[in-house]
Design a protein around this motif. Structure first.
Motif, mmCIF file in Angstrom:
data_model
loop_
_atom_site.group_PDB
_atom_site.id
_atom_site.type_symbol
_atom_site.label_atom_id
_atom_site.label_comp_id
_atom_site.label_asym_id
_atom_site.label_seq_id
_atom_site.Cartn_x
_atom_site.Cartn_y
_atom_site.Cartn_z
ATOM 1 N N HIS A 95 -18.367 -12.294 -15.670
ATOM 2 C CA HIS A 95 -17.721 -12.402 -16.981
ATOM 3 C C HIS A 95 -17.923 -13.798 -17.558
ATOM 4 C CE1 HIS A 95 -14.330 -13.127 -19.732
ATOM 5 N NE2 HIS A 95 -14.473 -11.835 -20.051
ATOM 6 N N TYR A 138 -23.285 -9.015 -21.879
ATOM 7 C CA TYR A 138 -21.889 -8.719 -21.537
ATOM 8 C C TYR A 138 -21.541 -7.265 -21.845
ATOM 9 C CZ TYR A 138 -16.811 -8.871 -21.483
ATOM 10 O OH TYR A 138 -15.502 -8.606 -21.219
ATOM 11 N N SER A 189 -18.788 -4.735 -19.899
ATOM 12 C CA SER A 189 -17.487 -4.757 -20.586
ATOM 13 C C SER A 189 -16.575 -3.607 -20.182
ATOM 14 C CB SER A 189 -17.701 -4.757 -22.104
ATOM 15 O OG SER A 189 -18.373 -3.575 -22.493
ATOM 16 N N THR A 227 -13.869 -4.546 -17.456
ATOM 17 C CA THR A 227 -12.948 -5.664 -17.694
ATOM 18 C C THR A 227 -11.567 -5.370 -17.129
ATOM 19 O OG1 THR A 227 -14.155 -6.234 -19.702
ATOM 20 C CG2 THR A 227 -11.941 -7.140 -19.467
ATOM 21 N N LYS A 232 -11.840 -4.952 -13.225
ATOM 22 C CA LYS A 232 -12.429 -6.142 -12.587
ATOM 23 C C LYS A 232 -13.275 -5.735 -11.375
ATOM 24 C CE LYS A 232 -9.450 -9.581 -14.429
ATOM 25 N NZ LYS A 232 -10.152 -9.926 -15.618
#
Length: 197
Positions: A30, A39, A43, A46, A49
């Protein structure tokens, strides 16, 4: 067992340590990719994680079969559509050679054409086909076909480099040669009976 196999078969993908490491991997990805087009690939991870999943999606896109196919297509497109028509400021022989070498590297990265002999023949064929008649290298092309010493791409390029340098030297000498200029033009008029006017 070699290391890659050991990592695939012997690494534990559960437990508290794995979760911490997985989060750490995601956080590092990230930090490296945020605000960059890459990214977008990670994404979706997110919230979870999930560093392992994010890493695998990047590997698939940038080193997987789709990536290799795109790399091959780009390389062949450049090889087919790059032409050398002589030395000009925007595109000289060195740039022509560099494009070909870059394409060879792209094909190597895409694991294309493992056979070295066929690979060299292909490289030379694309290179020769890219040299247009207005480049003035017809004699060098004809000589290259019957020269048994030209067995590698680099030896082939050296053969043409010498001819290009010779052509450039001749052109420069013609530019700097003393050229006679006409100082004046006179014309006889019929009414003046041969007197200069």
């Amino acid at each position: 067992i070699n290391q890659p196999v050991l990592f695939k078969t012997g690494v534990v993908h559960f437990g508290e340590t794995f979760k911490q490491n997985n989060t750490t991997v995601y956080n590092k990805l990230h930090a490296l990719l945020v605000d960059k087009p890459r990214y977008n690939h990670i994404s979706n991870y997110t919230r979870s994680k999930d560093g392992r999943a994010a890493w695998n999606i990047l590997l698939t896109f940038y080193q997987g079969e789709d990536f290799q196919e795109r790399l091959r297509e780009t390389a062949f497109l450049k090889l087919r559509n790059t032409f050398y028509r002589g030395e000009i400021n925007q595109f000289d022989f060195e740039k022509f050679v560099n494009i070909h070498k870059t394409c060879h590297k792209m094909l190597q990265d895409a694991y294309f054409n493992v056979s070295t002999e066929l690979d060299v023949k292909s490289q030379i064929t694309y290179f020769r086909n890219g040299i247009k008649p207005d480049a003035g290298l017809e004699a060098a092309i004809a000589n290259s076909r019957s020269n048994p010493q030209l067995t590698t791409f680099n030896s082939y390029v050296s053969h043409f480099t010498a001819k290009v340098q010779y052509n450039t030297l001749c052109r420069n000498q013609l530019k700097t040669a003393n050229i006679y200029k006409v100082a004046a033009v006179t014309k006889a008029d019929a009414n003046t009976k041969g007197k200069k006017t």
